[in-house]
Design an enzyme around this catalytic site. Structure first.
Site, PDB file in Angstrom:
ATOM      1  CD  GLU A  10     -11.268  10.041  44.039  1.00  0.00           C
ATOM      2  OE1 GLU A  10     -12.294   9.981  43.351  1.00  0.00           O
ATOM      3  OE2 GLU A  10     -11.267   9.907  45.261  1.00  0.00           O
ATOM      4  CD  GLU A  24     -10.968  13.299  48.138  1.00  0.00           C
ATOM      5  OE1 GLU A  24     -11.947  12.526  48.048  1.00  0.00           O
ATOM      6  OE2 GLU A  24     -10.650  14.089  47.242  1.00  0.00           O
TER       7      GLU A  24
HETATM    8  C1  PNW Z   1     -14.137  11.391  45.807  1.00  0.00           C
HETATM    9  N1  PNW Z   1     -16.496   5.606  44.205  1.00  0.00           N
HETATM   10  O1  PNW Z   1     -14.960  10.870  44.818  1.00  0.00           O
HETATM   11  C2  PNW Z   1     -13.791  12.792  45.344  1.00  0.00           C
HETATM   12  O2  PNW Z   1     -12.423  13.041  45.253  1.00  0.00           O
HETATM   13  C3  PNW Z   1     -14.492  13.875  46.098  1.00  0.00           C
HETATM   14  O3  PNW Z   1     -14.571  14.998  45.285  1.00  0.00           O
HETATM   15  C4  PNW Z   1     -15.852  13.374  46.547  1.00  0.00           C
HETATM   16  O4  PNW Z   1     -16.652  14.373  47.084  1.00  0.00           O
HETATM   17  C5  PNW Z   1     -15.609  12.274  47.550  1.00  0.00           C
HETATM   18  O5  PNW Z   1     -14.774  11.279  47.029  1.00  0.00           O
HETATM   19  C6  PNW Z   1     -16.881  11.621  48.069  1.00  0.00           C
HETATM   20  O6  PNW Z   1     -17.566  11.020  47.017  1.00  0.00           O
HETATM   21  C7  PNW Z   1     -15.309   9.534  44.757  1.00  0.00           C
HETATM   22  O7  PNW Z   1     -17.274   5.343  43.276  1.00  0.00           O
HETATM   23  C8  PNW Z   1     -16.229   9.203  43.775  1.00  0.00           C
HETATM   24  O8  PNW Z   1     -16.052   4.716  44.925  1.00  0.00           O
HETATM   25  C9  PNW Z   1     -16.615   7.905  43.595  1.00  0.00           C
HETATM   26  C10 PNW Z   1     -16.084   6.909  44.399  1.00  0.00           C
HETATM   27  C11 PNW Z   1     -15.168   7.226  45.394  1.00  0.00           C
HETATM   28  C12 PNW Z   1     -14.788   8.557  45.562  1.00  0.00           C
END
Ligand code: PNW
Length: 480
Positions: A164, A374
Site C-alpha cells: 500500500e 488483505e
Molecule cells: C491496511 N484506508 O491499512 C494495512 O496494510 C494494514 O497494515 C492495516 O492494519 C490494515 O489495512 C487495517 O487498517 C489501511 O484508509 C489503512 O482505507 C488505511 C486504509 C485502508 C487500509
C-alpha cells in the site's frame, strides 16, 4: 457459505513487522519512523507504540503452530527494514536471523512464506536524510532488498516490494495520521514517485539475484471502488474520478502501464509530481511483475459537494479532522450510505470486493494474476469463558469469500486470499484498541485465543481441500 474455489487456491493470513513483532530495540534493531512517530504525544491513540507489538518476535514458533492448526497454506509477513539495516547503511545479520528462523519454521510446517519488504517501517536514520522525499532512498531500498534476498533467497520464492504505497506516501506525508506525520502535498507526491522507483529497482534487483532460480515478485496495492454519492450530480462524478485517480490509478498505471494517469497529472499539476520523474524512471517502475496483491476493506462513497450548512465535513472515518490525504482534491467529502460499519467506521459491502476484482481484470487486461493480500474487519471483541464469539467477523469473512468466489466465476484471475490479520495487533494510529485478528491476543499475558472466525476460516480451508486440494499448496504463476 457455499462458494467453491479452484483446487490450487492459496489460503493465507497476513501480518506486518511493526504491528506484531515487538522487540523494537533487540538484537541491534534501529528505530523505524513508526517507533519515532508513536513517541510523539497525540500521534497514536492511547499513547500506544509498536515497542512490544504482540511479541511475535519471541513467539513465532507458537504462532506458526497456530497457523498449521488452522490449515493455512501461506503466511504473509513483512521484514522490518530498521531491523535489517538499522542505520540505513550497514546490514545487521542478527536482525536477519529472526526472519531466517521464521522462514524455517514455516517451511517445516509446509506453509509458504510470502514476504513483503516494505510495510511502512522506514529506518528513522533514512528519514533524517529526507526519507521518501529523497530519491536516494529508492536506491537504498534496492540494497535492502538485496540484503534480505542474500539471506532468504534460497528459501523464499514470493516477494512483495511494497504494501500500500498510497498509505505510507499520502496518509504519511499529506494526511499526517501515519508516520512520518507530515501534512505536505508536495512531499507526498515526491514520496509516491520515489516509492514507485524503489519498487521497480527492487523488482529488477531481485530478478538479477535470483538468476535461474524461480522467483515470483509483485506489489500490493490498496484499492477501492470510488462510488459517486449522487450518480446524476456532475460534482459527485468528478469526485469519484478524482478519488479513483488518486487512490487506484496513480499506483496501478505506473506499475502496470508505465505512465501516470493524465487526469491526475492535470489535477496535481501545481504540486510538482513530474519534477521528480527522470528519463527512464517509468520503464523501471513498469518492470514486469508476476502478481498483483489487492488489499480491500471497504468502498468509498464520495461527493464533490461541501456538506450542508450546519453539518460537519464528512471525512473518511480514519482521517484526522481538517486533514485530507488527497493532494489537489482536498474538497472531497464522504457522506454515509447508511450501510453497517465496522469498529473502524468502515462500511461493510462485500459485493464491492467482487466488483473490484472483476473490474481489474477488465480494465487491465495485461495484468498479472491477482491475490487478495488483505481483507478483514475490526470489531469490539469480548472474551467469554476462554472464547471469542465474533459473529460479525465470521459473517464478514464468509461474505467476502463468497464475493471472491463469485468474482472468479465472472472471470477474475484470483489465485489466493490472505485474511487480515492472523493476530490482533498494533493498528497504526489507532493503537492496540482496534482488533483485526482471527486470533485474540491478551495484551497483559500475550496469550493467543483463536476466535470463532479462526475456526470458521479453518473450516472453509478444510472444505476446499476436501474438494481436492489436499497436500501442500501449489502456486502456479506466470513465469514462476
Ligand atoms: C491496511 N484506508 O491499512 C494495512 O496494510 C494494514 O497494515 C492495516 O492494519 C490494515 O489495512 C487495517 O487498517 C489501511 O484508509 C489503512 O482505507 C488505511 C486504509 C485502508 C487500509
Amino acid at each position: 457459505m457455499s462458494a467453491t474455489f479452484p483446487t490450487s487456491f492459496l489460503w493465507g493470513a497476513a501480518t506486518a513487522a511493526a504491528q506484531v513483532e515487538g522487540a523494537a530495540t533487540e538484537d541491534g534493531k534501529g528505530d523505524s519512523i513508526w517507533d519515532a512517530f508513536a513517541r510523539e504525544p497525540g500521534a497514536v491513540a492511547g499513547g500506544d507504540t509498536p515497542a512490544e507489538g504482540v511479541d511475535h518476535y519471541h513467539r513465532s514458533a507458537e504462532d506458526v503452530a497456530l497457523m498449521r492448526a488452522l490449515g493455512l497454506g501461506s503466511y504473509r509477513f513483512s521484514t522490518s527494514w530498521a531491523r535489517v539495516v538499522p542505520d540505513g547503511r550497514r546490514v545487521n545479520p542478527a536482525g536477519l536471523d529472526f526472519y531466517s528462523r521464521l522462514v524455517d519454521q514455516l517451511l517445516e510446517a509446509e506453509i509458504l512464506p510470502w514476504l513483503t519488504l516494505y510495510h511502512w517501517d522506514l529506518p528513522q536514520a533514512l528519514q533524517e536524510q529526507g526519507g521518501w522525499t529523497d530519491r536516494e532512498t529508492a536506491l537504498r531500498f534496492a540494497d535492502y532488498a538485496e540484503a534480505v534476498h542474500d539471506r532468504l533467497g534460497d528459501r523464499v520464492q514470493h516477494w512483495t516490494t511494497f504494501n500500500e504505497p498510497l498509505c505510507s506516501a499520502l496518509i504519511g506525508h499529506v494526511g499526517g495520521e501515519h508516520a512520518p506525520g507530515w501534512t505536505d502535498p508536495v512531499a507526498g507526491l515526491a514520496a509516491v514517485h520515489h516509492q514507485h522507483l524503489a519498487h521497480g529497482l527492487a523488482v529488477r534487483r531481485l530478478r538479477e539475484l535470483a538468476g535461474e532460480r524461480a522467483i515470483s515478485v509483485g506489489i500490493t496495492l490498496n484499492l477501492t471502488n470510488a462510488v459517486p454519492h449522487d450518480p446524476d450530480d456532475p460534482a459527485d462524478l468528478d469526485a469519484a474520478r478524482r478519488l479513483d485517480g488518486l487512490w487506484n490509478r496513480l499506483f496501478l498505471e505506473p506499475v502496470l502501464l508505465g505512465r501516470y494517469p493524465e487526469d491526475v497529472l492535470a489535477d496535481v499539476e501545481h504540486l510538482g509530481l513530474t519534477d521528480h520523474v527522470r528519463p527512464g524512471d517509468l520503464e523501471t517502475v513498469a518492470a514486469p511483475i508476476d502478481f498483483l496483491g489487492v488489499n480491500h476493506y471497504h468502498d468509498d462513497n464520495v461527493s464533490g459537494r461541501p456538506p450542508a450548512p450546519g453539518e460537519p465535513p464528512s471525512l473518511r472515518p480514519t482521517d484526522r479532522p481538517g486533514r485530507s490525504p488527497f493532494p489537489g482534491s482536498e474538497h472531497l467529502t464522504f457522506p454515509s450510505r447508511g450501510l453497517p460499519r465496522t469498529a473502524m467506521g468502515w462500511e461493510v459491502n462485500p459485493d464491492g470486493l467482487r466488483e473490484l476484482l472483476v473490474r481489474l481484470g477488465r480494465e487491465y487486461p495485461g495484468a498479472p494474476p491477482l491475490y487478495v493480500t488483505e481483507n478483514g474487519s475490526a470489531w469490539d471483541d469480548v472474551v467469554e469463558d476462554g472464547a471469542v464469539h465474533d459473529t460479525e467477523r465470521v459473517a464478514y469473512l464468509h461474505a467476502h469469500l463468497d464475493a471472491v468466489a463469485q468474482a472468479i466465476t465472472e472471470g477474475a484471475d484470483v489465485r489466493g486470499y490472505f485474511v487480515w490479520s492472523l493476530l490482533d495487533n498494533f493498528e497504526w494510529a489507532w493503537g492496540y484498541d482496534k482488533r483485526f485478528g482471527i486470533v485474540h491476543v491478551d495484551r497483559a499475558t500475550m496469550a493467543r485465543t483463536p476466535k470463532d472466525s479462526a475456526l470458521a476460516y479453518a473450516a472453509v480451508i478444510a472444505a476446499a481441500r476436501a474438494d481436492g486440494t489436499a497436500g501442500a499448496p501449489r502456486v502456479p504463476e506466470r513465469d514462476a
